[in-house]
Design a protein around this motif. Structure first.
Motif, PDB file in Angstrom:
ATOM      1  N   PHE A   1       9.482  -8.288  14.481  1.00 46.36           N
ATOM      2  CA  PHE A   1      10.463  -7.256  13.650  1.00 46.36           C
ATOM      3  C   PHE A   1       9.948  -6.757  12.724  1.00 46.36           C
ATOM      4  CE2 PHE A   1      14.601  -6.148  12.200  1.00 46.36           C
ATOM      5  CZ  PHE A   1      14.872  -5.227  13.210  1.00 46.36           C
ATOM      6  N   ASP A   2       9.545  -7.716  11.582  1.00 43.24           N
ATOM      7  CA  ASP A   2       9.464  -7.238  10.152  1.00 43.24           C
ATOM      8  C   ASP A   2       8.194  -6.416  10.098  1.00 43.24           C
ATOM      9  OD1 ASP A   2       9.504  -7.516   7.152  1.00 43.24           O
ATOM     10  OD2 ASP A   2       7.677  -8.331   7.518  1.00 43.24           O
ATOM     11  N   ALA A   3       7.089  -6.848  10.829  1.00 38.93           N
ATOM     12  CA  ALA A   3       6.072  -5.936  10.907  1.00 38.93           C
ATOM     13  C   ALA A   3       6.241  -4.661  11.420  1.00 38.93           C
ATOM     14  CB  ALA A   3       4.848  -6.877  11.557  1.00 38.93           C
ATOM     15  N   GLY A   4       7.135  -4.567  12.432  1.00 40.70           N
ATOM     16  CA  GLY A   4       7.081  -3.690  13.390  1.00 40.70           C
ATOM     17  C   GLY A   4       7.946  -2.451  12.580  1.00 40.70           C
ATOM     18  N   LEU A   5       8.861  -3.068  11.833  1.00 39.74           N
ATOM     19  CA  LEU A   5       9.594  -2.077  10.996  1.00 39.74           C
ATOM     20  C   LEU A   5       8.979  -1.567   9.740  1.00 39.74           C
ATOM     21  CD1 LEU A   5      13.114  -3.875  10.574  1.00 39.74           C
ATOM     22  CD2 LEU A   5      12.543  -1.865  11.719  1.00 39.74           C
ATOM     23  N   ASP A   6       7.976  -2.209   9.166  1.00 40.61           N
ATOM     24  CA  ASP A   6       7.027  -1.817   8.256  1.00 40.61           C
ATOM     25  C   ASP A   6       6.076  -0.825   8.672  1.00 40.61           C
ATOM     26  OD1 ASP A   6       8.365  -3.522   6.285  1.00 40.61           O
ATOM     27  OD2 ASP A   6       6.577  -5.031   6.636  1.00 40.61           O
ATOM     28  N   GLN A   7       5.498  -0.787  10.064  1.00 41.02           N
ATOM     29  CA  GLN A   7       4.815   0.058  10.575  1.00 41.02           C
ATOM     30  C   GLN A   7       5.556   1.287  10.698  1.00 41.02           C
ATOM     31  OE1 GLN A   7       2.327  -1.057  13.788  1.00 41.02           O
ATOM     32  NE2 GLN A   7       2.259  -3.158  13.153  1.00 41.02           N
ATOM     33  N   LEU A   8       6.685   1.458  10.976  1.00 42.73           N
ATOM     34  CA  LEU A   8       7.586   2.643  11.125  1.00 42.73           C
ATOM     35  C   LEU A   8       7.730   3.176   9.888  1.00 42.73           C
ATOM     36  CD1 LEU A   8      10.537   1.583  13.667  1.00 42.73           C
ATOM     37  CD2 LEU A   8       8.854   3.206  14.094  1.00 42.73           C
ATOM     38  N   TYR A   9       7.999   2.492   8.974  1.00 39.94           N
ATOM     39  CA  TYR A   9       7.994   3.116   7.503  1.00 39.94           C
ATOM     40  C   TYR A   9       6.746   3.815   7.259  1.00 39.94           C
ATOM     41  CZ  TYR A   9       7.970   3.509   2.462  1.00 39.94           C
ATOM     42  OH  TYR A   9       7.887   4.193   1.349  1.00 39.94           O
ATOM     43  N   PHE A  10       5.641   3.026   7.457  1.00 43.04           N
ATOM     44  CA  PHE A  10       4.217   3.678   7.117  1.00 43.04           C
ATOM     45  C   PHE A  10       4.163   4.833   7.822  1.00 43.04           C
ATOM     46  CE2 PHE A  10       3.141  -0.773   6.056  1.00 43.04           C
ATOM     47  CZ  PHE A  10       3.539  -0.688   4.890  1.00 43.04           C
ATOM     48  N   VAL A  11       4.409   5.133   9.098  1.00 45.47           N
ATOM     49  CA  VAL A  11       4.153   6.321   9.834  1.00 45.47           C
ATOM     50  C   VAL A  11       5.317   7.293   9.335  1.00 45.47           C
ATOM     51  CG1 VAL A  11       4.724   7.295  12.251  1.00 45.47           C
ATOM     52  CG2 VAL A  11       3.594   5.186  11.960  1.00 45.47           C
ATOM     53  N   TYR A  12       6.411   6.964   9.141  1.00 47.62           N
ATOM     54  CA  TYR A  12       7.136   8.068   8.250  1.00 47.62           C
ATOM     55  C   TYR A  12       6.536   8.438   6.937  1.00 47.62           C
ATOM     56  CZ  TYR A  12      11.052   7.460  11.843  1.00 47.62           C
ATOM     57  OH  TYR A  12      11.871   7.324  13.044  1.00 47.62           O
TER      58      TYR A  12
ATOM     59  N   THR B   1      -5.198  18.218  -1.197  1.00 47.82           N
ATOM     60  CA  THR B   1      -6.303  18.995  -1.821  1.00 47.82           C
ATOM     61  C   THR B   1      -7.398  18.010  -2.248  1.00 47.82           C
ATOM     62  OG1 THR B   1      -4.781  18.162  -3.774  1.00 47.82           O
ATOM     63  CG2 THR B   1      -4.139  20.454  -2.903  1.00 47.82           C
ATOM     64  N   GLY B   2      -8.405  18.855  -2.680  1.00 44.72           N
ATOM     65  CA  GLY B   2      -9.761  17.924  -3.136  1.00 44.72           C
ATOM     66  C   GLY B   2     -10.047  16.899  -2.171  1.00 44.72           C
ATOM     67  N   GLY B   3     -10.403  15.780  -2.706  1.00 43.18           N
ATOM     68  CA  GLY B   3     -10.849  14.564  -1.702  1.00 43.18           C
ATOM     69  C   GLY B   3      -9.593  13.838  -1.449  1.00 43.18           C
ATOM     70  N   GLY B   4      -8.572  14.282  -1.800  1.00 37.49           N
ATOM     71  CA  GLY B   4      -7.116  13.450  -1.661  1.00 37.49           C
ATOM     72  C   GLY B   4      -7.003  13.055  -0.036  1.00 37.49           C
ATOM     73  N   LEU B   5      -7.023  13.675   0.816  1.00 38.95           N
ATOM     74  CA  LEU B   5      -6.940  13.630   2.212  1.00 38.95           C
ATOM     75  C   LEU B   5      -7.635  12.181   2.518  1.00 38.95           C
ATOM     76  CD1 LEU B   5      -5.281  14.038   4.815  1.00 38.95           C
ATOM     77  CD2 LEU B   5      -7.173  15.580   5.414  1.00 38.95           C
ATOM     78  N   GLY B   6      -8.720  12.189   2.646  1.00 38.43           N
ATOM     79  CA  GLY B   6      -9.576  10.720   2.931  1.00 38.43           C
ATOM     80  C   GLY B   6      -9.133   9.662   2.207  1.00 38.43           C
ATOM     81  N   GLU B   7      -8.755   9.637   0.967  1.00 30.07           N
ATOM     82  CA  GLU B   7      -8.144   8.649   0.321  1.00 30.07           C
ATOM     83  C   GLU B   7      -6.726   8.412   0.527  1.00 30.07           C
ATOM     84  OE1 GLU B   7      -8.417   9.155  -4.168  1.00 30.07           O
ATOM     85  OE2 GLU B   7     -10.288   9.589  -4.010  1.00 30.07           O
ATOM     86  N   PHE B   8      -6.008   9.293   0.923  1.00 32.33           N
ATOM     87  CA  PHE B   8      -4.601   9.022   1.419  1.00 32.33           C
ATOM     88  C   PHE B   8      -4.700   8.526   2.792  1.00 32.33           C
ATOM     89  CE2 PHE B   8      -1.413  10.790   4.096  1.00 32.33           C
ATOM     90  CZ  PHE B   8      -0.070  10.565   3.285  1.00 32.33           C
ATOM     91  N   LEU B   9      -5.500   8.785   3.746  1.00 34.87           N
ATOM     92  CA  LEU B   9      -5.582   8.139   5.167  1.00 34.87           C
ATOM     93  C   LEU B   9      -6.110   6.779   4.991  1.00 34.87           C
ATOM     94  CD1 LEU B   9      -6.426  11.249   7.169  1.00 34.87           C
ATOM     95  CD2 LEU B   9      -4.451  10.183   6.953  1.00 34.87           C
ATOM     96  N   ALA B  10      -7.036   6.552   4.097  1.00 35.64           N
ATOM     97  CA  ALA B  10      -7.474   5.359   3.899  1.00 35.64           C
ATOM     98  C   ALA B  10      -6.507   4.352   3.380  1.00 35.64           C
ATOM     99  CB  ALA B  10      -8.667   5.173   3.128  1.00 35.64           C
ATOM    100  N   PHE B  11      -5.664   4.713   2.520  1.00 37.74           N
ATOM    101  CA  PHE B  11      -4.518   3.966   1.874  1.00 37.74           C
ATOM    102  C   PHE B  11      -3.616   3.784   3.046  1.00 37.74           C
ATOM    103  CE2 PHE B  11      -0.395   3.977   0.189  1.00 37.74           C
ATOM    104  CZ  PHE B  11      -0.609   2.621  -0.640  1.00 37.74           C
ATOM    105  N   ARG B  12      -3.140   4.742   3.829  1.00 39.56           N
ATOM    106  CA  ARG B  12      -2.272   4.546   4.957  1.00 39.56           C
ATOM    107  C   ARG B  12      -2.731   3.506   5.977  1.00 39.56           C
ATOM    108  NH1 ARG B  12       2.352   6.093   2.264  1.00 39.56           N
ATOM    109  NH2 ARG B  12       3.374   5.611   4.352  1.00 39.56           N
ATOM    110  N   ARG B  13      -3.876   3.678   6.177  1.00 39.82           N
ATOM    111  CA  ARG B  13      -4.704   3.092   7.192  1.00 39.82           C
ATOM    112  C   ARG B  13      -4.401   1.361   7.019  1.00 39.82           C
ATOM    113  NH1 ARG B  13      -9.028   4.991  10.217  1.00 39.82           N
ATOM    114  NH2 ARG B  13      -8.913   3.646  12.047  1.00 39.82           N
ATOM    115  N   ARG B  14      -5.052   1.119   5.426  1.00 42.80           N
ATOM    116  CA  ARG B  14      -4.842  -0.368   4.965  1.00 42.80           C
ATOM    117  C   ARG B  14      -3.568  -0.787   5.164  1.00 42.80           C
ATOM    118  NH1 ARG B  14      -8.123   1.872   1.041  1.00 42.80           N
ATOM    119  NH2 ARG B  14      -6.382   1.912  -0.545  1.00 42.80           N
TER     120      ARG B  14
END
Length: 102
Positions: A67-78, A28-41
């Protein structure tokens, strides 16, 4: 009891800590751009950690850090998919379909 799959665990974590799992905030609103920028970071931070791991001298340390970084990336994708309003069931059904399709 019944064991949760990874998407369900992420959904439970997000719900517990008050994160939107309906997609309302992200879509909603401008939320998508902020949401995706946060997830990208978040993902970029883990990619930086992977680069740092490759500089380590001890192979065991490299493996653990990757291993740690890879698991964190999986978490962020989900978390990204859940934050867009997809349910754990939709994520897991699609993940299995895609992985067995090829």
């Amino acid at each position: 009891g019944l064991q949760l799959n990874n998407a369900e665990k992420v959904h439970e974590f997000m719900t517990t800590y008050g994160q939107d799992t309906t997609g309302t905030q992200a879509l909603t609103g401008g939320g998508l751009g902020e949401f995706l920028a946060f997830r990208r970071r978040l993902v970029e931070e883990e990619l930086d950690e992977m680069d740092e791991a490759l500089q380590m001298k001890n192979f065991k340390d490299v493996r653990v850090a990757l291993f740690d970084a890879g698991l964190d990336q999986l978490y962020f994708v989900y978390g990204t998919m859940i934050g867009l309003g997809f349910t754990p069931e939709q994520i897991m059904a699609t993940s299995l379909w895609v992985s067995f399709r090829y």
